[in-house]
Motif scaffolding. Structure first.
Motif, short mmCIF file in Angstrom:
data_model
loop_
_atom_site.label_atom_id
_atom_site.label_comp_id
_atom_site.label_asym_id
_atom_site.label_seq_id
_atom_site.Cartn_x
_atom_site.Cartn_y
_atom_site.Cartn_z
N GLY A 162 22.44 -62.47 -39.82
CA GLY A 162 21.50 -61.45 -39.40
C GLY A 162 20.51 -61.02 -40.47
O GLY A 162 19.58 -60.29 -40.17
N THR A 163 20.68 -61.49 -41.69
CA THR A 163 19.76 -61.11 -42.75
C THR A 163 18.62 -62.13 -42.84
O THR A 163 18.76 -63.27 -42.36
CB THR A 163 20.47 -61.06 -44.12
OG1 THR A 163 20.91 -62.38 -44.46
CG2 THR A 163 21.66 -60.10 -44.09
N PRO A 164 17.49 -61.76 -43.44
CA PRO A 164 16.41 -62.73 -43.63
C PRO A 164 16.85 -63.95 -44.44
O PRO A 164 16.40 -65.06 -44.17
CB PRO A 164 15.34 -61.92 -44.37
CG PRO A 164 15.58 -60.50 -43.99
CD PRO A 164 17.08 -60.40 -43.83
N LYS A 165 17.71 -63.76 -45.42
CA LYS A 165 18.20 -64.90 -46.21
C LYS A 165 19.01 -65.86 -45.36
O LYS A 165 18.96 -67.07 -45.56
CB LYS A 165 19.02 -64.41 -47.40
CG LYS A 165 18.19 -63.81 -48.51
CD LYS A 165 19.05 -63.42 -49.68
CE LYS A 165 18.21 -62.87 -50.80
NZ LYS A 165 19.01 -62.56 -51.99
N TYR A 166 19.77 -65.32 -44.42
CA TYR A 166 20.56 -66.18 -43.53
C TYR A 166 19.63 -66.99 -42.63
O TYR A 166 19.84 -68.19 -42.44
CB TYR A 166 21.52 -65.33 -42.69
CG TYR A 166 22.52 -66.16 -41.93
CD1 TYR A 166 23.62 -66.72 -42.58
CD2 TYR A 166 22.36 -66.40 -40.57
CE1 TYR A 166 24.54 -67.49 -41.88
CE2 TYR A 166 23.27 -67.17 -39.87
CZ TYR A 166 24.36 -67.71 -40.54
OH TYR A 166 25.27 -68.49 -39.86
N GLN A 167 18.59 -66.34 -42.12
CA GLN A 167 17.63 -67.06 -41.28
C GLN A 167 16.89 -68.13 -42.09
O GLN A 167 16.65 -69.23 -41.60
CB GLN A 167 16.62 -66.09 -40.64
CG GLN A 167 15.74 -66.75 -39.59
CD GLN A 167 16.56 -67.37 -38.46
OE1 GLN A 167 17.42 -66.73 -37.86
NE2 GLN A 167 16.30 -68.65 -38.17
N PHE A 168 16.57 -67.81 -43.35
CA PHE A 168 15.94 -68.80 -44.23
C PHE A 168 16.84 -70.01 -44.37
O PHE A 168 16.38 -71.16 -44.31
CB PHE A 168 15.63 -68.18 -45.60
CG PHE A 168 15.09 -69.17 -46.58
CD1 PHE A 168 13.76 -69.54 -46.57
CD2 PHE A 168 15.93 -69.77 -47.53
CE1 PHE A 168 13.26 -70.47 -47.47
CE2 PHE A 168 15.44 -70.70 -48.43
CZ PHE A 168 14.10 -71.05 -48.41
N PRO A 211 20.40 -73.27 -49.53
CA PRO A 211 20.40 -71.80 -49.62
C PRO A 211 21.76 -71.21 -49.25
O PRO A 211 22.45 -71.72 -48.37
CB PRO A 211 19.34 -71.37 -48.61
CG PRO A 211 18.55 -72.59 -48.32
CD PRO A 211 19.44 -73.76 -48.55
N HIS A 212 22.12 -70.12 -49.91
CA HIS A 212 23.39 -69.43 -49.65
C HIS A 212 23.36 -68.72 -48.31
O HIS A 212 24.27 -68.86 -47.51
CB HIS A 212 23.68 -68.44 -50.78
CG HIS A 212 24.97 -67.70 -50.61
ND1 HIS A 212 25.05 -66.55 -49.88
CD2 HIS A 212 26.21 -67.96 -51.04
CE1 HIS A 212 26.30 -66.10 -49.89
NE2 HIS A 212 27.02 -66.95 -50.59
N GLY A 213 22.39 -67.90 -48.08
CA GLY A 213 22.27 -67.23 -46.80
C GLY A 213 22.86 -65.84 -46.71
O GLY A 213 22.60 -65.12 -45.76
N THR A 214 23.68 -65.45 -47.63
CA THR A 214 24.38 -64.15 -47.64
C THR A 214 25.04 -63.87 -46.31
O THR A 214 25.94 -64.60 -45.91
CB THR A 214 23.46 -62.99 -48.09
OG1 THR A 214 22.38 -62.83 -47.18
CG2 THR A 214 22.92 -63.21 -49.50
N SER A 215 24.62 -62.87 -45.58
CA SER A 215 25.31 -62.45 -44.34
C SER A 215 24.49 -62.78 -43.10
O SER A 215 23.25 -62.74 -43.13
CB SER A 215 25.57 -60.95 -44.37
OG SER A 215 26.33 -60.61 -45.49
#
Length: 146
Positions: free
Chosen positions: A114-120, A108-112
């Motif tokens: 603190g974001t849910p994508k980063y936590q994923f 996964p990339h994670g974006t920034s």
């Protein structure tokens, strides 16, 4: 054994380039990430035509996706990160090829931060690490690509 790995960013967009490269370089195994293709649409016949008879894919429309394209037989195929019941993204495929456990991932990339994508992303990487810690010993023939 010659193994190549390639983040293809859409097999549909780059198919002719990939086929030409395979014909020129003759890898025994090609691991692809970010195929962005549902399983039924993966160009299996095109790869078969140039000598790759053993193909396993795990895809989804427009996002993610991983594939193992091989001249050698594949066994013990796993298409999700073991132990994870919520793995809905097509990011993990593994197989045994000539006594080598090949693990192909599209992380996964994670974006920034603190974001849910980063936590994923952090959680997914932790599960991957756990899989390697529990599933393999230092002396085993295991190859992680992606």
């Amino acid at each position: 054994m010659k193994i190549a790995t390639w983040n293809i960013n859409s097999i549909k967009s780059r198919l002719e380039h990939v086929l030409k490269w395979c014909e020129q370089n003759q890898p025994d195994i090609l691991c692809l990430q970010e195929t962005k293709c549902v399983d039924e649409k993966f160009p299996v016949r095109r790869f078969n035509a140039i000598g790759y008879q053993h193909i396993e894919v795990l895809g989804e429309r427009a996002y993610n996706g991983v594939a193992i394209v091989s001249k050698l037989p594949l066994s013990d195929i796993v298409t999700k990160l073991p132990g994870d019941r919520t793995d809905i993204q097509s990011r993990f495929i593994s197989a045994t090829i000539d006594n080598i456990r090949l693990v192909n991932v599209y992380g996964p990339h994670g974006t920034s931060q603190g974001t849910p994508k980063y936590q994923f992303k952090l959680d997914w990487l932790k599960r991957l690490r756990k899989h390697f810690d529990k599933g393999f010993s230092a002396g085993e023939n295991v190859l992680l690509v992606g």
